[in-house]
Structure formats: structure tokens, C-alpha cells
Design an enzyme around this catalytic site. Structure first.
Site, PDB file in Angstrom:
ATOM      1  N   LYS A   1      67.705  67.414  39.069  1.00 17.68           N
ATOM      2  CA  LYS A   1      67.563  68.322  37.914  1.00 17.68           C
ATOM      3  C   LYS A   1      68.620  69.430  37.969  1.00 17.68           C
ATOM      4  CE  LYS A   1      63.364  69.540  39.094  1.00 17.68           C
ATOM      5  NZ  LYS A   1      63.211  68.772  40.334  1.00 17.68           N
TER       6      LYS A   1
ATOM      7  N   ARG B   1      55.667  73.208  35.532  1.00 24.22           N
ATOM      8  CA  ARG B   1      55.395  72.532  36.796  1.00 24.22           C
ATOM      9  C   ARG B   1      53.968  72.028  36.890  1.00 24.22           C
ATOM     10  NH1 ARG B   1      60.089  73.201  40.037  1.00 24.22           N
ATOM     11  NH2 ARG B   1      59.544  72.637  42.155  1.00 24.22           N
TER      12      ARG B   1
ATOM     13  N   ARG C   1      70.797  67.502  52.237  1.00 20.48           N
ATOM     14  CA  ARG C   1      70.985  68.913  51.858  1.00 20.48           C
ATOM     15  C   ARG C   1      70.475  69.837  52.969  1.00 20.48           C
ATOM     16  NH1 ARG C   1      68.282  70.755  46.370  1.00 20.48           N
ATOM     17  NH2 ARG C   1      66.401  70.570  47.629  1.00 20.48           N
TER      18      ARG C   1
ATOM     19  N   ARG D   1      68.438  74.953  53.193  1.00 21.61           N
ATOM     20  CA  ARG D   1      67.473  75.640  52.307  1.00 21.61           C
ATOM     21  C   ARG D   1      66.128  75.697  53.029  1.00 21.61           C
ATOM     22  NH1 ARG D   1      66.577  73.705  46.063  1.00 21.61           N
ATOM     23  NH2 ARG D   1      64.343  73.609  46.439  1.00 21.61           N
TER      24      ARG D   1
ATOM     25  N   ARG E   1      55.943  69.283  49.093  1.00 22.88           N
ATOM     26  CA  ARG E   1      56.515  69.428  47.739  1.00 22.88           C
ATOM     27  C   ARG E   1      56.361  68.124  46.952  1.00 22.88           C
ATOM     28  NH1 ARG E   1      62.328  71.238  49.222  1.00 22.88           N
ATOM     29  NH2 ARG E   1      62.798  70.790  47.041  1.00 22.88           N
TER      30      ARG E   1
HETATM   31  P1  AP5 Z   1      69.142  68.689  43.053  1.00 24.02           P
HETATM   32  O1  AP5 Z   1      69.998  68.627  41.855  1.00 24.02           O
HETATM   33  O2  AP5 Z   1      69.034  69.982  43.787  1.00 24.02           O
HETATM   34  O3  AP5 Z   1      67.703  68.131  42.708  1.00 24.02           O
HETATM   35  P2  AP5 Z   1      66.481  68.913  42.074  1.00 24.02           P
HETATM   36  O4  AP5 Z   1      65.727  67.919  41.273  1.00 24.02           O
HETATM   37  O5  AP5 Z   1      66.944  70.169  41.392  1.00 24.02           O
HETATM   38  O6  AP5 Z   1      65.721  69.197  43.426  1.00 24.02           O
HETATM   39  P3  AP5 Z   1      65.155  70.513  44.089  1.00 24.02           P
HETATM   40  O7  AP5 Z   1      64.808  70.094  45.476  1.00 24.02           O
HETATM   41  O8  AP5 Z   1      66.072  71.697  43.944  1.00 24.02           O
HETATM   42  O9  AP5 Z   1      63.957  70.702  43.138  1.00 24.02           O
HETATM   43  P4  AP5 Z   1      62.568  71.279  43.321  1.00 24.02           P
HETATM   44  O10 AP5 Z   1      61.984  70.950  42.012  1.00 24.02           O
HETATM   45  O11 AP5 Z   1      61.802  70.855  44.513  1.00 24.02           O
HETATM   46  O12 AP5 Z   1      62.937  72.789  43.645  1.00 24.02           O
HETATM   47  P5  AP5 Z   1      62.971  74.120  42.760  1.00 24.02           P
HETATM   48  O13 AP5 Z   1      64.169  74.866  43.158  1.00 24.02           O
HETATM   49  O14 AP5 Z   1      62.726  73.854  41.331  1.00 24.02           O
HETATM   50  O15 AP5 Z   1      69.630  67.528  44.036  1.00 24.02           O
HETATM   51  C1  AP5 Z   1      69.111  67.407  45.335  1.00 24.02           C
HETATM   52  C2  AP5 Z   1      70.252  66.992  46.287  1.00 24.02           C
HETATM   53  O16 AP5 Z   1      70.722  65.704  45.904  1.00 24.02           O
HETATM   54  C3  AP5 Z   1      71.468  67.932  46.212  1.00 24.02           C
HETATM   55  O17 AP5 Z   1      72.001  68.082  47.503  1.00 24.02           O
HETATM   56  C4  AP5 Z   1      72.449  67.182  45.293  1.00 24.02           C
HETATM   57  O18 AP5 Z   1      73.778  67.461  45.597  1.00 24.02           O
HETATM   58  C5  AP5 Z   1      72.095  65.723  45.573  1.00 24.02           C
HETATM   59  N1  AP5 Z   1      72.261  64.856  44.401  1.00 24.02           N
HETATM   60  C6  AP5 Z   1      71.856  65.106  43.117  1.00 24.02           C
HETATM   61  N2  AP5 Z   1      72.157  64.066  42.319  1.00 24.02           N
HETATM   62  C7  AP5 Z   1      72.726  63.124  43.120  1.00 24.02           C
HETATM   63  C8  AP5 Z   1      73.258  61.816  42.874  1.00 24.02           C
HETATM   64  N3  AP5 Z   1      73.241  61.247  41.642  1.00 24.02           N
HETATM   65  N4  AP5 Z   1      73.758  61.128  43.934  1.00 24.02           N
HETATM   66  C9  AP5 Z   1      73.787  61.692  45.182  1.00 24.02           C
HETATM   67  N5  AP5 Z   1      73.316  62.926  45.467  1.00 24.02           N
HETATM   68  C10 AP5 Z   1      72.798  63.635  44.445  1.00 24.02           C
HETATM   69  O19 AP5 Z   1      61.650  74.857  43.303  1.00 24.02           O
HETATM   70  C11 AP5 Z   1      61.564  75.303  44.652  1.00 24.02           C
HETATM   71  C12 AP5 Z   1      60.211  75.962  44.859  1.00 24.02           C
HETATM   72  O20 AP5 Z   1      60.087  77.116  43.995  1.00 24.02           O
HETATM   73  C13 AP5 Z   1      58.982  75.113  44.506  1.00 24.02           C
HETATM   74  O21 AP5 Z   1      58.589  74.269  45.586  1.00 24.02           O
HETATM   75  C14 AP5 Z   1      57.933  76.190  44.200  1.00 24.02           C
HETATM   76  O22 AP5 Z   1      57.421  76.752  45.390  1.00 24.02           O
HETATM   77  C15 AP5 Z   1      58.760  77.253  43.487  1.00 24.02           C
HETATM   78  N6  AP5 Z   1      58.783  77.053  42.032  1.00 24.02           N
HETATM   79  C16 AP5 Z   1      59.863  76.738  41.258  1.00 24.02           C
HETATM   80  N7  AP5 Z   1      59.515  76.631  39.978  1.00 24.02           N
HETATM   81  C17 AP5 Z   1      58.190  76.878  39.918  1.00 24.02           C
HETATM   82  C18 AP5 Z   1      57.238  76.889  38.868  1.00 24.02           C
HETATM   83  N8  AP5 Z   1      57.592  76.619  37.606  1.00 24.02           N
HETATM   84  N9  AP5 Z   1      55.956  77.169  39.190  1.00 24.02           N
HETATM   85  C19 AP5 Z   1      55.570  77.447  40.435  1.00 24.02           C
HETATM   86  N10 AP5 Z   1      56.426  77.444  41.490  1.00 24.02           N
HETATM   87  C20 AP5 Z   1      57.721  77.162  41.228  1.00 24.02           C
END
Ligand code: AP5
Length: 191
Positions: free
Chosen positions: A13, A88, A127, A133, A144
Site C-alpha cells: 500500500k 482499518r 524490511r 521498523r 499484525r
Molecule cells: P509497503 O509498501 O510498506 O507495504 P504496506 O502494505 O504499506 O505495509 P505496512 O507494513 O507498512 O502496512 P501496515 O498496514 O502493517 O502498516 P501501517 O504503517 O499502516 O511494502 C512492504 C515492503 O515490501 C517494503 O519494504 C517494500 O519496499 C516492499 N515491496 C512493496 N511492494 C513490493 C513489490 N511489488 N515487490 C517487492 N517488494 C515490494 O500501520 C502500522 C501500525 O500503525 C498498525 O499496526 C497500527 O498499530 C497503527 N495504525 C495505522 N493505521 C491505523 C488505523 N487506521 N487504526 C488503528 N491503528 C492504525
């Protein structure tokens, strides 16, 4: 365009939103990034959020709604936005519907990025080695993923029911995934 990106942790994402924000010239609004910025700045919200994030749980809906309301009300979101990480759970999805109706900024599309579980675990492990992270530890990632299945996956049905959902395969190169998303957005813009 007003877009919600959905998908499991590691589905891409954030990576895709960072490219789309340049292509579409609309802001990338990531609740994970907003929270990590608050943690980095050492604000009260950041201190509360860090403990929750490091356990892989969701930060409270009230806090998240306050953050997202402030961000979506900013003038740079008038021409559209890409939401990454919100909503979420079903209650956040309902709150977002109400908020966007009040702001008169209805969503155009919700895109679910589908990636198989083994691949996302591999991406996050990479990552973790490269960026360190704090919520990318093996135990927290497992939690997660569970939270995603239990709380976030039903949000896909919410948007399917509203006729806004499109699914895109998130496997292959970053560029290939971007091309699939852009094809979907071009088709949407043409309707
Ligand atoms: P990346 O693009 O970072 O994937 P992502 O889907 O954004 O994954 P995240 O792990 O960042 O998402 P998340 O939803 O767990 O975390 P968030 O920050 O929202 O890609 C991942 C890796 O793969 C990267 O290294 C990238 O380079 C690589 N990659 C991507 N595409 C690729 C491809 N095609 N081929 C190869 N490699 C690739 O949330 C974190 C925390 O914040 C949550 O756990 C929660 O505690 C809190 N939080 C956030 N939002 C809320 C909410 N709305 N409500 C409550 N708590 C929340």
C-alpha cells in the site's frame, strides 16, 4: 481522485501510494506514517500510540478519527487523496463514510491489493533487516497479520457492498503492480 488502498501488512500500500501521489498529484495520506511521525516527535499521542503499535494492535478509533479528520480537511486534500492504512475496521469505515459525506468528498474507488501471506512475510522480514521498523519483529508481524484478518479484512466487503471495490494483484515488480493500478484508475476515470 479519492482513493482508499486496502491490503494486508506488506502488501505494498505505502509503496504504491508513494508512486501514485506523484502520478495523480494528490496527497498520500498514511495513518501509519502520521502515527510514526507523532512517535518520532515525542508527542503525547505518539507516546500512547507507540506501545500499541509495537504490540501490533490498532490505535483507538477516536484517536484515528481525529487524525484523519484533520488531515482530510486540509486544503491539499480538496482535489483528491490516496488513503493508506485507514479505515482499518468496520467502525472506522462507517466513520469515514460519515466524514466524507460531511466534507462533500465522496470516495471514487477502494483498491484491494492482493498478495499471498508467504510473500508479505518475506517482504516484511527483508524490511526488518534493512530498516529496523520497530513493529516489524517476527512476533509483532504475526499479530499484525492476525489483526488484519480479524478486523481489517471485513472492510473489503464494506466497499464491495457499496460498489466501490476493485481487486488488484500485488505480486510481481513494483512497476507491474503500479501499471495494474493505473489501468484500473484510467478505467474508473473513463466511466
Ligand atoms: P509497503 O509498501 O510498506 O507495504 P504496506 O502494505 O504499506 O505495509 P505496512 O507494513 O507498512 O502496512 P501496515 O498496514 O502493517 O502498516 P501501517 O504503517 O499502516 O511494502 C512492504 C515492503 O515490501 C517494503 O519494504 C517494500 O519496499 C516492499 N515491496 C512493496 N511492494 C513490493 C513489490 N511489488 N515487490 C517487492 N517488494 C515490494 O500501520 C502500522 C501500525 O500503525 C498498525 O499496526 C497500527 O498499530 C497503527 N495504525 C495505522 N493505521 C491505523 C488505523 N487506521 N487504526 C488503528 N491503528 C492504525
Amino acid at each position: 481522485m479519492r482513493i482508499v488502498l486496502l491490503g494486508a501488512p506488506g502488501s505494498g500500500k505505502g509503496t504504491q501510494a508513494a508512486i501514485l501521489t506523484e502520478q495523480l498529484e494528490v496527497p498520500h495520506i498514511s495513518t501509519g506514517m502520521l502515527l510514526r511521525a507523532a512517535v518520532e516527535a515525542g508527542t503525547e499521542l505518539g507516546k500512547q500510540a507507540k506501545a500499541v503499535m509495537d504490540r501490533g494492535e490498532l490505535v483507538s478509533d477516536d484517536i484515528m478519527l481525529g487524525l484523519i479528520e484533520e488531515r482530510l480537511s486540509a486544503p491539499d486534500a480538496d482535489g483528491g487523496f490516496i488513503l493508506d492504512g485507514y479505515p482499518r475496521n468496520l467502525s472506522q469505515a462507517a466513520a469515514l463514510d460519515t466524514l466524507l459525506e460531511r466534507l462533500d468528498k465522496p470516495l471514487d474507488i477502494a483498491i484491494q491489493i492482493d498478495v499471498n501471506a508467504e510473500l508479505v512475510i518475506g517482504r516484511i522480514a527483508k524490511r526488518a533487516r534493512e530498516e529496523g521498523r520497530s513493529d516489524d519483529s517476527e512476533e509483532t508481524v504475526r499479530r499484525r497479520m492476525q489483526v488484519y484478518e480479524e478486523r481489517t479484512a471485513p472492510v473489503v466487503g464494506h466497499y464491495a457492498d457499496k460498489g466501490l471495490l476493485t481487486r488488484v494483484l500485488g505480486e510481481g515488480s513494483i512497476e507491474e503492480v503500479n501499471q495494474r493500478i493505473m489501468a484500473v484508475l484510467r478505467a474508473e476515470a473513463a466511466t
